[in-house]
Scaffold this motif. Structure first.
Motif, PDB file in Angstrom:
ATOM      1  N   GLY A  58       0.801  -1.208   0.000  1.00  0.00           N
ATOM      2  CA  GLY A  58       0.000   0.000   0.000  1.00  0.00           C
ATOM      3  C   GLY A  58       0.833   1.256   0.000  1.00  0.00           C
ATOM      4  N   ALA A  59       0.133   2.373   0.134  1.00  0.00           N
ATOM      5  CA  ALA A  59       0.781   3.679   0.150  1.00  0.00           C
ATOM      6  C   ALA A  59      -0.071   4.637   0.973  1.00  0.00           C
ATOM      7  CB  ALA A  59       0.952   4.218  -1.263  1.00  0.00           C
ATOM      8  N   GLY A  60       0.561   5.686   1.436  1.00  0.00           N
ATOM      9  CA  GLY A  60      -0.151   6.701   2.196  1.00  0.00           C
ATOM     10  C   GLY A  60       0.484   8.059   1.981  1.00  0.00           C
ATOM     11  N   ILE A  61      -0.329   9.078   2.107  1.00  0.00           N
ATOM     12  CA  ILE A  61       0.184  10.439   2.087  1.00  0.00           C
ATOM     13  C   ILE A  61      -0.053  11.021   3.474  1.00  0.00           C
ATOM     14  CG2 ILE A  61      -1.934  11.385   1.106  1.00  0.00           C
ATOM     15  CD1 ILE A  61      -0.014  13.394  -0.370  1.00  0.00           C
ATOM     16  N   GLU A  62       1.016  11.488   4.092  1.00  0.00           N
ATOM     17  CA  GLU A  62       0.960  11.937   5.480  1.00  0.00           C
ATOM     18  C   GLU A  62       1.279  13.421   5.550  1.00  0.00           C
ATOM     19  OE1 GLU A  62       2.529  10.469   9.808  1.00  0.00           O
ATOM     20  OE2 GLU A  62       3.825  10.100   8.088  1.00  0.00           O
ATOM     21  N   PHE A  63       0.463  14.133   6.280  1.00  0.00           N
ATOM     22  CA  PHE A  63       0.657  15.556   6.499  1.00  0.00           C
ATOM     23  C   PHE A  63       1.241  15.726   7.897  1.00  0.00           C
ATOM     24  CE2 PHE A  63      -2.851  14.803   3.630  1.00  0.00           C
ATOM     25  CZ  PHE A  63      -2.420  15.501   2.518  1.00  0.00           C
ATOM     26  N   TYR A  64       2.510  16.101   7.929  1.00  0.00           N
ATOM     27  CA  TYR A  64       3.227  16.246   9.193  1.00  0.00           C
ATOM     28  C   TYR A  64       2.815  17.568   9.830  1.00  0.00           C
ATOM     29  CZ  TYR A  64       7.099  16.081  12.508  1.00  0.00           C
ATOM     30  OH  TYR A  64       7.850  16.039  13.655  1.00  0.00           O
ATOM     31  N   ILE A  65       2.391  17.507  11.068  1.00  0.00           N
ATOM     32  CA  ILE A  65       1.909  18.669  11.814  1.00  0.00           C
ATOM     33  C   ILE A  65       2.967  19.046  12.839  1.00  0.00           C
ATOM     34  CG2 ILE A  65       0.081  19.510  13.335  1.00  0.00           C
ATOM     35  CD1 ILE A  65      -1.726  17.366  12.062  1.00  0.00           C
ATOM     36  N   PRO A  66       3.212  20.347  13.042  1.00  0.00           N
ATOM     37  CA  PRO A  66       4.186  20.741  14.066  1.00  0.00           C
ATOM     38  C   PRO A  66       3.892  20.068  15.408  1.00  0.00           C
ATOM     39  CG  PRO A  66       3.435  22.644  12.840  1.00  0.00           C
ATOM     40  CD  PRO A  66       2.599  21.490  12.386  1.00  0.00           C
ATOM     41  N   ASN A  67       4.886  19.961  16.233  1.00  0.00           N
ATOM     42  CA  ASN A  67       4.814  19.289  17.531  1.00  0.00           C
ATOM     43  C   ASN A  67       4.817  17.777  17.397  1.00  0.00           C
ATOM     44  OD1 ASN A  67       4.716  21.807  18.846  1.00  0.00           O
ATOM     45  ND2 ASN A  67       2.490  21.852  18.621  1.00  0.00           N
ATOM     46  N   ARG A  68       5.430  17.283  16.312  1.00  0.00           N
ATOM     47  CA  ARG A  68       5.727  15.853  16.159  1.00  0.00           C
ATOM     48  C   ARG A  68       4.512  14.947  15.997  1.00  0.00           C
ATOM     49  NH1 ARG A  68       9.338  17.598  20.429  1.00  0.00           N
ATOM     50  NH2 ARG A  68      11.421  17.814  19.554  1.00  0.00           N
ATOM     51  N   ALA A  69       3.580  15.325  15.148  1.00  0.00           N
ATOM     52  CA  ALA A  69       2.410  14.492  14.872  1.00  0.00           C
ATOM     53  C   ALA A  69       2.155  14.473  13.368  1.00  0.00           C
ATOM     54  CB  ALA A  69       1.189  15.007  15.618  1.00  0.00           C
ATOM     55  N   GLY A  70       1.308  13.563  12.940  1.00  0.00           N
ATOM     56  CA  GLY A  70       0.959  13.490  11.528  1.00  0.00           C
ATOM     57  C   GLY A  70      -0.420  12.902  11.325  1.00  0.00           C
ATOM     58  N   ILE A  71      -1.052  13.277  10.216  1.00  0.00           N
ATOM     59  CA  ILE A  71      -2.323  12.689   9.802  1.00  0.00           C
ATOM     60  C   ILE A  71      -2.093  12.097   8.425  1.00  0.00           C
ATOM     61  CG2 ILE A  71      -4.702  13.140   9.145  1.00  0.00           C
ATOM     62  CD1 ILE A  71      -4.787  15.328  11.226  1.00  0.00           C
ATOM     63  N   GLU A  72      -2.452  10.817   8.282  1.00  0.00           N
ATOM     64  CA  GLU A  72      -2.179  10.106   7.038  1.00  0.00           C
ATOM     65  C   GLU A  72      -3.459   9.539   6.448  1.00  0.00           C
ATOM     66  OE1 GLU A  72       0.768   6.542   5.575  1.00  0.00           O
ATOM     67  OE2 GLU A  72      -0.224   6.320   7.520  1.00  0.00           O
TER      68      GLU A  72
END
Length: 179
Positions: free
Chosen positions: A57-71
């Motif tokens: 599979g694959a994912g696109i992740e949006f890295y958010i400040p303060n060391r988190a991400g939404i994928e």
């Protein structure tokens, strides 16, 4: 279910607007076999095993400040499911080795714990849907079902350069039958 999907999309959109970095994640891994069963009544049931194999599979992740991400993640597994069953038509127990394709579409939240520039451990969880496409080789009949799914995962990113890393993770992905 519809409200949950709208909430997940809104969370993803808000993550996009705050994103400092976009990551493209690719996945390849081994999936262990798993037993499945359902008993509708004494005369209607199925009991089988989803065979082990390869999931990609694959994912696109949006890295958010303060060391988190939404994928937003997509994964696929093509396997088979040897199953014993009894349905409405026949009173005798039947056996078929069904062809099974499983597509997972997930929205994941990830929390990173960077140790240094090379090592970035993480934990995460997500929700979405599992799409199960089943083919009966005896009759040629095809059917599919979409179920609510959840995921937990953990692992680490090993950065080999500023832009390329190797992600090592273990994950548990499950569909919920009651939905």
């Amino acid at each position: 279910m519809k409200k949950l999907l709208i909430l997940l999309v809104l969370c993803s959109i808000s993550g996009i607007s705050m994103a400092q970095e976009v990551r493209l994640n690719t996945y390849a891994g081994y999936v262990f076999k798993n037993r499945v069963d359902s008993y509708f009544s004494n005369s209607r049931f199925f009991d089988g095993t989803i065979q082990d194999g390869f999931r990609w599979g694959a994912g696109i992740e949006f890295y958010i400040p303060n060391r988190a991400g939404i994928e937003i993640q997509y994964m696929r597994q093509e396997t088979n499911a040897p199953t014993s069953y009894r349905g409405d038509v026949s009173n005798e127990i039947q056996f078929t080795d069904f062809g099974l394709n499983i597509d997972w579409i997930m929205v994941n939240g990830t929390r990173y714990f960077p140790v240094n520039d090379l090592l970035e451990p993480f934990v995460g969880m997500g929700a979405g849907m599992g799409i199960f496409s089943l083919t009966n080789p005896d009759t040629g009949r095809q059917d599919s079902a979409t179920k609510f799914a959840w995921q937990i995962r953990g692992g680490t990113n090993l950065w080999v350069s500023d832009r390329v890393g190797l992600r090592i993770q273990a994950s548990l992905v499950s569909a919920v039958q009651s939905f």
